[in-house]
Design an enzyme around this catalytic site. Structure first.
Site, short mmCIF file in Angstrom:
data_model
loop_
_atom_site.label_atom_id
_atom_site.label_comp_id
_atom_site.label_asym_id
_atom_site.label_seq_id
_atom_site.Cartn_x
_atom_site.Cartn_y
_atom_site.Cartn_z
N ARG A 59 0.85 -1.21 0.00
CA ARG A 59 0.00 0.00 0.00
C ARG A 59 0.88 1.26 0.00
NH1 ARG A 59 -1.91 2.24 4.43
NH2 ARG A 59 -1.97 0.33 5.65
N TYR A 117 -16.55 15.08 -16.90
CA TYR A 117 -16.94 13.68 -16.85
C TYR A 117 -17.97 13.55 -15.71
CZ TYR A 117 -16.77 8.87 -15.33
OH TYR A 117 -17.13 7.62 -14.90
N ASP A 191 -7.29 16.95 -16.01
CA ASP A 191 -7.57 15.54 -16.32
C ASP A 191 -7.18 15.34 -17.78
OD1 ASP A 191 -8.70 13.14 -17.12
OD2 ASP A 191 -10.43 13.32 -15.79
N LYS A 216 -8.33 3.98 -19.64
CA LYS A 216 -8.62 4.37 -21.03
C LYS A 216 -7.38 4.16 -21.91
CE LYS A 216 -12.64 5.38 -19.36
NZ LYS A 216 -12.43 5.73 -17.98
C1 LIG Z 1 -12.22 12.04 -18.42
C2 LIG Z 1 -12.39 10.98 -17.37
N1 LIG Z 1 -11.78 11.13 -16.18
C3 LIG Z 1 -11.89 10.20 -15.19
C4 LIG Z 1 -12.65 9.06 -15.37
C5 LIG Z 1 -12.77 8.05 -14.26
O1 LIG Z 1 -11.93 6.97 -14.51
P1 LIG Z 1 -12.15 5.49 -13.92
O2 LIG Z 1 -13.38 4.94 -14.55
O3 LIG Z 1 -10.88 4.77 -14.27
O4 LIG Z 1 -12.32 5.62 -12.45
C6 LIG Z 1 -13.29 8.86 -16.61
C7 LIG Z 1 -14.10 7.65 -16.83
O5 LIG Z 1 -14.73 7.49 -17.85
C8 LIG Z 1 -13.16 9.84 -17.63
O6 LIG Z 1 -13.76 9.72 -18.83
#
Ligand SMILES: Cc1ncc(COP(=O)(O)O)c(C=O)c1O
Length: 406
Positions: A59, A117, A191, A216
């Site tokens: 961890r 998101y 992000d 992704k």
């Molecule tokens: C732009 C963006 N940021 C963060 C996330 C969250 O990621 P996770 O599903 O790996 O928790 C997503 C999920 O689709 C996303 O599209």
């Protein structure tokens, strides 16, 4: 009886096998050990004192996980002399949560976009607002209003942004926002999931922290969940982000980290092909009589095309388009696709579609989402790396119907 042999049946079944190593791995191995052992107490004390860095307990840090987080950081600043520090998390949401939780206290403010998101908006409203952390939604294309808000707001603030935005693909000028933020000593968090460092490097444009859902494009194959936090500020990583990650425990694990590292090996090739295919599909859809509007930052008619051109190397894999007519027509197109999958993710090798109004943005106020172009007929596409003729043909078949006048 020899005390040293410890070779009773039960003991042999139980005791850890020591790895025999006389040559080094060429490729990263998977090390799933929860704990790491020390030859003596002095070594144990030394390891605990030199955190983060030495391996004591997974961890806190792990020999498979740590170098993959660091590789993502290196990619975010590649081609420059800037140094960056990265950690992996158990998901993209964990990366967003850990990052914001480590920076904000009651009374502080997150300044962000109205459309993000969906999971991020929900996290802000359901986890941070109840902690008395304010969320201020702004339009980052209005830099004067950003500056005015920064002047007015009391307490600690951070700016949190996504560019291009999910799912309307609006772009934010990272350099311009970061320049204003610097004046007010406010951290900018980006992000970068949609782009990856292949397309956009926010840290080199002035941002302070980059977040990813590695689920992704970074992993890219749809069989791993993960996230990453990267910053140029070593102290911020060591004194704030890493301790929160360790204490909250949303760490990655050796197997996911190893899968992410496999994805990174082909990132540049995949991203280039994603961009080429998306550009071709966007051009095709833009000419189609049944398509009302295409949102793709690579198209000249996209409202933020110039911002995208200045800060992105290619325009990414994501596009969205509105089908003419009613929601029934949008559903008909989605159901008419046979190569593209209806699936709530993005960034995998195959083409995926999603209907934001009834999935990712279901919980966003209808008026607000429509203001931002997320209409009932909008379809989001994560364009894959298949043969482009096949992708276009799939959409051509799905869009081949007569739109009846309302
Ligand atoms: C732009 C963006 N940021 C963060 C996330 C969250 O990621 P996770 O599903 O790996 O928790 C997503 C999920 O689709 C996303 O599209």
């Amino acid at each position: 009886m020899s005390l040293k042999s410890f070779n009773h049946f039960e003991t042999l079944c139980t005791k850890p096998i020591k790895e025999v190593r006389n040559t080094a791995n060429h490729q990263l191995g998977i090390n799933p050990s929860s704990a790491f052992r020390f030859d003596n107490t002095a070594d144990s004390i030394k390891a605990f004192l030199s955190q983060p860095g030495s391996h004591v307990y997974s961890r806190y840090g792990n020999p498979t996980v740590d170098p993959v987080g660091q590789r993502i950081a290196d990619l975010e600043v590649s081609g420059s002399k800037t140094k960056a520090y990265g950690v992996l998390t158990s998901s993209g949401m964990a990366a967003i949560h850990i990052c914001l939780q480590s920076l904000l206290l009651p009374g502080d403010t997150v300044i962000t976009q109205e459309i993000l998101y969906g999971g991020t908006s929900e996290l802000l409203n359901k986890v941070f607002v109840p902690q008395k952390i304010k969320v201020l939604n702004l339009n980052f294309s209005n830099l004067i209003s950003l500056e005015k808000s920064l002047l007015k707001l009391k307490g600690n603030k951070v700016i949190y942004l996504e560019t291009p935005v999910n799912p309307n693909l609006a772009c934010v000028d990272i350099k311009a926002v970061s320049k204003i933020a610097k004046k007010f000593k406010v951290l900018v968090i980006v992000d970068n999931t949609f782009c990856t460092a292949y397309i956009q490097k926010p840290l080199l444009l002035g941002a302070d922290i980059v977040l990813h859902s590695t689920t992704k494009f970074l992993h890219g194959h749809g069989v791993s969940m993960g996230g990453a936090i990267v910053t140029k500020d070593k102290l911020l990583m060591h004194d704030k982000i890493w301790p929160f990650l360790k204490l909250i425990g949303s760490t990655s694990n050796a197997f996911d980290a190893w899968l992410i590292h496999l994805g990174l090996k082909t990132l540049h090739i995949r991203m280039q092909r994603h961009c080429d295919n998306a550009m071709a599909l966007a051009n095709y859809l833009d000419q189609h009589e049944n398509v009302q509007k295409v949102n793709y930052p690579g198209l000249d008619n996209h409202k933020d095309h110039n911002i995208a051109k200045n800060q992105m190397n290619g325009f990414g894999a994501l596009l969205s388009f509105e089908v003419k007519g009613s929601i029934q027509n949008a559903k008909r197109v989605m159901d008419g696709l046979s190569l593209a999958a209806i699936a709530p993710s993005l960034g995998e090798t195959d083409t995926m579609v999603l209907h934001p109004a009834s999935s990712s943005h279901l919980r966003v106020d209808k008026k607000l989402r429509e203001q931002h172009g997320i209409s009932d007929t909008l379809i989001r596409v994560s364009v894959g790396i298949e043969n482009i003729e096949d992708i276009i043909n799939d959409f051509n078949i799905a869009l081949d119907f007569k739109i009846r006048a309302k």
